[in-house]
Design a protein around this motif. Structure first.
Motif, short mmCIF file in Angstrom:
data_model
loop_
_atom_site.label_atom_id
_atom_site.label_comp_id
_atom_site.label_asym_id
_atom_site.label_seq_id
_atom_site.Cartn_x
_atom_site.Cartn_y
_atom_site.Cartn_z
N LEU A 1 -2.06 -1.11 -3.99
CA LEU A 1 -3.17 -0.22 -3.65
C LEU A 1 -2.56 1.16 -3.38
N VAL A 2 -2.95 2.15 -4.16
CA VAL A 2 -2.33 3.47 -4.06
C VAL A 2 -3.34 4.46 -3.48
N ILE B 1 0.86 -1.18 0.00
CA ILE B 1 0.00 0.00 0.00
C ILE B 1 0.90 1.23 0.00
N THR B 2 0.81 2.06 -1.03
CA THR B 2 1.55 3.31 -1.02
C THR B 2 0.60 4.42 -0.59
N ALA B 3 0.98 5.15 0.44
CA ALA B 3 0.19 6.26 0.96
C ALA B 3 0.93 7.54 0.59
N VAL B 4 0.51 8.17 -0.48
CA VAL B 4 1.22 9.32 -1.05
C VAL B 4 0.77 10.58 -0.31
N ASN B 5 1.61 11.03 0.61
CA ASN B 5 1.22 12.09 1.53
C ASN B 5 1.48 13.49 1.01
N GLY B 6 2.21 13.62 -0.10
CA GLY B 6 2.52 14.94 -0.66
C GLY B 6 3.04 14.81 -2.07
N GLN C 1 -6.90 14.55 -10.26
CA GLN C 1 -6.63 14.17 -11.66
C GLN C 1 -5.99 12.78 -11.73
N ALA C 2 -5.09 12.48 -10.80
CA ALA C 2 -4.47 11.17 -10.76
C ALA C 2 -5.52 10.08 -10.53
N LEU C 3 -6.52 10.38 -9.71
CA LEU C 3 -7.61 9.44 -9.48
C LEU C 3 -8.43 9.26 -10.75
N ASP C 4 -8.72 10.34 -11.43
CA ASP C 4 -9.49 10.29 -12.67
C ASP C 4 -8.76 9.51 -13.75
N TRP C 5 -7.45 9.62 -13.78
CA TRP C 5 -6.65 8.93 -14.79
C TRP C 5 -6.42 7.46 -14.44
N GLY C 6 -6.69 7.06 -13.22
CA GLY C 6 -6.49 5.68 -12.82
C GLY C 6 -5.13 5.39 -12.22
N LEU C 7 -4.42 6.42 -11.78
CA LEU C 7 -3.11 6.23 -11.17
C LEU C 7 -3.20 5.90 -9.69
N VAL C 8 -4.27 6.34 -9.04
CA VAL C 8 -4.46 6.05 -7.62
C VAL C 8 -5.85 5.46 -7.41
N ALA C 9 -6.00 4.75 -6.30
CA ALA C 9 -7.27 4.09 -6.01
C ALA C 9 -8.21 4.95 -5.19
N GLU C 10 -7.64 5.77 -4.28
CA GLU C 10 -8.46 6.61 -3.41
C GLU C 10 -7.74 7.91 -3.13
N VAL C 11 -8.52 8.99 -2.97
CA VAL C 11 -7.99 10.28 -2.54
C VAL C 11 -8.72 10.68 -1.26
N LEU C 12 -7.93 11.09 -0.26
CA LEU C 12 -8.51 11.40 1.04
C LEU C 12 -7.93 12.70 1.59
N PRO C 13 -8.64 13.34 2.54
CA PRO C 13 -8.04 14.48 3.24
C PRO C 13 -6.73 14.04 3.88
N ALA C 14 -5.75 14.93 3.89
CA ALA C 14 -4.42 14.58 4.40
C ALA C 14 -4.48 13.98 5.80
N GLU C 15 -5.36 14.52 6.64
CA GLU C 15 -5.41 14.05 8.02
C GLU C 15 -5.99 12.63 8.14
N SER D 1 -3.24 8.38 6.81
CA SER D 1 -2.57 7.35 7.59
C SER D 1 -3.57 6.36 8.18
N ALA D 2 -4.69 6.88 8.68
CA ALA D 2 -5.70 6.01 9.28
C ALA D 2 -6.32 5.10 8.23
N ARG D 3 -6.53 5.62 7.02
CA ARG D 3 -7.10 4.80 5.94
C ARG D 3 -6.10 3.73 5.52
N ALA D 4 -4.82 4.07 5.46
CA ALA D 4 -3.81 3.08 5.11
C ALA D 4 -3.78 1.97 6.17
N ASP D 5 -3.88 2.34 7.44
CA ASP D 5 -3.90 1.36 8.52
C ASP D 5 -5.15 0.49 8.44
N GLU D 6 -6.28 1.12 8.14
CA GLU D 6 -7.54 0.38 8.03
C GLU D 6 -7.46 -0.65 6.91
N LEU D 7 -6.92 -0.23 5.78
CA LEU D 7 -6.79 -1.13 4.64
C LEU D 7 -5.80 -2.24 4.94
#
Length: 259
Positions: A122-123, A102-107, A173-187, A190-196
């Protein structure tokens, strides 16, 4: 190698977490970081690890290669080849291990940071994340598996647009293009990555590894060859302890208890 200088590595049960940890240098990849990343990836390639979470510290995921270090090397080409080889060893290990990455792209993810970000199984991306190739801007060419993964994810035309014009994509845009699976508020990233990760711990590692293996080379095989491999692998999975447990649990209408 257990004491890392440029990454943080921690385990919690079946989950390993790797954090690119040069925040004062935008998590830029130098020789030490790619060497340590390859070592950490090898440590995760074992039956005890079911999930790897990869993220960055501070405001950046990774701004790409450390150009200051590259420029100071006696032989820039030899130095970059060594850095690329270690990065590629890490990416190859991540791609071929059973563990779900799971890559959690924080910035911001630029250059090799972009390349690495989209290798995850899972990105996830923070709303503040951005993606740009940036290689040709400094007279270089892509590495980090970008020329393999991007055409498969978004097609050759869009890949050329990113690599030749250095267009920056927002997380949306990365989500629309299919590069990432989910986009979330920055805060929440980490919790979503842990949940997954927690959800993936409850799955069968061998099945996950089978999915990864079948998909990794599917573009290079014909239909019949791919189906033969599917048939062989599903038959093998049916004879494993997890395969038996999964089927028996389904028929008994209970949750499976995978190894």
């Amino acid at each position: 190698m257990t004491d890392y200088q440029t990454i943080a590595f921690e385990r919690s049960g079946a989950v390993a977490r790797i954090t690119l940890n040069r925040p004062d240098a935008a998590n830029g990849m130098n020789a030490a970081m790619t060497r340590e990343l390859a070592d950490a990836a090898a440590r995760c390639d074992d039956p005890a690890t079911k999930v790897v979470v990869l993220t960055g510290s501070g405001r950046f995921f990774c701004a790409g290669g450390d150009l200051k270090e590259f420029a100071s090397a006696p032989s820039r080409g030899r130095h970059l080849k060594g850095v690329a080889d270690d990065l590629h060893r890490a990416i190859s290990t991540f791609a071929r291990m059973d563990a779900v990455v799971i890559t959690a792209v924080n910035g911001a993810a630029a250059g090799a940071g972009f390349s690495l970000a989209v290798t995850g199984d899972l990105v996830l991306a923070a709303e503040s994340a951005s993606f740009t190739m940036a290689y040709t801007r400094v007279g270089l060419s892509p590495d980090g598996s970008a020329t393999y993964h991007l055409p498969r994810l978004i097609g050759v035309a869009r890949t050329k647009q990113l690599m030749l014009t250095n267009r920056t994509l927002t997380a949306a845009q990365a989500l629309d293009w299919g590069l990432v699976a989910e986009v979330l508020p920055a805060e929440d990233l980490s919790a979503r990555a842990d949940e997954l990760a927690t959800a993936m711990v409850g799955t069968a590692a061998g099945s996950n590894g089978g999915v990864k293996a079948l998909l990794l080379d599917s573009f290079s095989r014909g239909l019949e060859e791919q189906m033969e491999l599917e048939g062989r692998l599903i038959a093998h999975r049916a004879e494993t302890a997890d395969g038996r447990e999964g089927v028996d649990a389904f028929l008994a209408k209970r949750a499976p208890e995978f190894a």
